[in-house]
Design a protein around this motif. Structure first.
Motif, PDB file in Angstrom:
ATOM      1  N   ARG A 102       0.859  -1.181   0.000  1.00  0.00           N
ATOM      2  CA  ARG A 102       0.000   0.000   0.000  1.00  0.00           C
ATOM      3  C   ARG A 102       0.900   1.237   0.000  1.00  0.00           C
ATOM      4  N   ARG A 149      -1.822  -5.008  -0.647  1.00  0.00           N
ATOM      5  CA  ARG A 149      -3.050  -5.314  -1.389  1.00  0.00           C
ATOM      6  C   ARG A 149      -2.788  -6.537  -2.271  1.00  0.00           C
ATOM      7  N   ASN A 197      -2.670  -8.841  -5.426  1.00  0.00           N
ATOM      8  CA  ASN A 197      -2.592  -8.531  -6.861  1.00  0.00           C
ATOM      9  C   ASN A 197      -3.676  -9.296  -7.617  1.00  0.00           C
ATOM     10  N   THR A 198      -4.870  -8.764  -7.580  1.00  0.00           N
ATOM     11  CA  THR A 198      -6.018  -9.442  -8.198  1.00  0.00           C
ATOM     12  C   THR A 198      -6.660  -8.638  -9.328  1.00  0.00           C
ATOM     13  N   GLU A 199      -6.164  -7.436  -9.599  1.00  0.00           N
ATOM     14  CA  GLU A 199      -6.815  -6.592 -10.622  1.00  0.00           C
ATOM     15  C   GLU A 199      -6.845  -7.271 -11.986  1.00  0.00           C
ATOM     16  N   TRP A 200      -5.834  -8.043 -12.289  1.00  0.00           N
ATOM     17  CA  TRP A 200      -5.786  -8.705 -13.593  1.00  0.00           C
ATOM     18  C   TRP A 200      -6.868  -9.766 -13.757  1.00  0.00           C
ATOM     19  N   THR A 216     -10.053  -9.170 -13.044  1.00  0.00           N
ATOM     20  CA  THR A 216     -11.340  -8.500 -13.283  1.00  0.00           C
ATOM     21  C   THR A 216     -12.007  -9.075 -14.531  1.00  0.00           C
TER      22      THR A 216
END
Length: 390
Positions: free
Chosen positions: A112, A231, A233-236, A238
């Motif tokens: 963060r 945080r 790393n899960t944005e990929w 989506t």
């Protein structure tokens, strides 16, 4: 299953790849990593590497020859950018598409950050190299966050001769993780070494000269390290259809969807040993979960085994060796069961409900935790494990 893809080339991902080969998988095995470096160990970054005792080569998780023997399709320096389960494809940031029959997600976490000027964080080898070059006698370092990472970095910087100020929003550092009494004792070590520990302060932003507190005060420093958590790393992921909630949500087998498993710092799974959903950011757990995910991916459905580990972590701060087993958070009671807090040589036990759920030792030999580890593993009742104190 002829094509397995592991996304994430750190401890969890490498453990998964090694286990797949060890279990007899001989198909195409792709290991994807967003960093250009071969898999390396992260815990020493805030300790041996930051002090200069170790150099980059000593961080390697495996010698190059052992990696070569795995026969990997190694894709380093290219992050995963999308997952498409319907067509079983992982898309990379460079635009390439990697097909899979089975997938293990181990993309970890990232630090963060705070608003304002860019500050140091400490997650990658490059982060540590940059910070290491800025420490030493006459340098002023402000560390924001007195959790385990911030505390280790503060201890290391102080030992290198830097003038360190450690800022923490909570009244007692680490209280949420280890309890108020233990947190207070661990904090005292900073004060004894001349670190300027300040608690109950909120940092609003990083400035050119240090950090700005919520009350308008500026705490000056030549360098600022932000260690306020991470945080996943899960944005990929989506649009992939996977359930994401403070990590990739998995079942007890580490399965997130059909043929898709997760492991390491970003995996939130149900641990039947503690009857709770948890996400663990510890090095030991990453490796163990990578192995478990790999075995379950290869196994027939009825042969899979729940991942029910007894979490373990350690931390080195000044001359203190801190070790713990179990799940310490959200505890109802902390009891000293051996030694003395004031002497910083002790074992404390943690209770949730009527069960013993964790134990932590400071300044004690490893064998001091042996009986507690066993008691936690067999789900011992608190009244049976912890002697009644006068």
């Amino acid at each position: 299953m002829r094509r397995i893809v592991v996304v994430g080339a750190s401890a969890a991902g490498l453990a998964a790849a090694e286990t797949l080969r060890r279990e007899g998988y001989d198909g195409t095995l792709t290991l994807i990593g967003d960093e250009p470096h071969l898999p390396y160990d992260r815990p020493p970054l805030s300790k041996q590497f930051l002090t200069g005792q170790w150099e980059s080569g000593e961080l390697a998780l495996r010698p190059t020859a052992e990696l070569d023997a795995l026969g990997l399709d190694l894709r380093l320096g290219s992050a995963a950018a999308g997952l498409f389960p319907a067509t079983r494809v992982v898309r990379l940031a460079d635009g390439s598409a990697v097909p899979y029959d089975g997938l293990i997600i181990a993309t970890g976490v990232r630090p963060r950050r705070l608003p304002g000027r860019d500050a140091h964080v400490l997650r990658t080898l490059d982060d540590a190299l940059t910070l290491r070059d800025r420490l030493g006698p006459g340098r002023r370092l402000v560390v924001v966050g007195a959790g385990f990472l911030g505390a280790e970095a503060a201890a290391t910087a102080s030992a290198l001769g830097s003038d360190v100020t450690l800022l923490e929003p909570a009244p007692v550092p680490l209280a949420a993780a280890v309890g108020t009494e233990v947190g207070r004792i661990l904090s005292q070590a900073h004060l004894e070494r001349g670190v300027g520990l300040r608690t109950g302060v909120m940092v609003s932003e990083v400035t050119e000269s240090g950090v700005l507190l919520a009350d308008g005060e500026v705490v000056e420093g030549d360098e600022v390290l932000v260690a306020i958590g991470s945080r996943p790393n899960t944005e990929w992921l989506t649009g992939s259809g996977l359930t994401v909630g403070d990590g990739v949500v998995c079942d007890a087998y580490c399965e997130a969807a059909a043929g898709v498993y997760a492991a390491g710092d970003l995996a939130r799974w149900y641990n039947p040993l503690f009857d709770v959903s948890m996400r663990i950011e510890h090095r030991t757990n990453a490796a163990e979960q990578g192995m478990a995910a790999a075995r379950n991916l290869l196994a027939a459905p009825q042969a899979r085994k729940p991942f029910a580990p007894l979490p373990y972590f350690w931390s080195d701060q000044y001359d203190m060796k801190i070790q713990a087993y179990g799940y310490l958070r959200n505890h109802d009671e902390v009891a000293v069961v051996e030694g003395d807090l004031a002497e910083r040589r002790f074992v404390v036990a943690y209770r949730v409900g009527d069960r013993l759920t964790g134990a932590l030792a400071v300044g004690m030999p490893p064998k001091a935790l042996r009986q507690w580890r066993q008691a936690i593993a067999v789900r011992a009742a608190w009244r049976d494990a912890v002697p009644i104190r006068p």
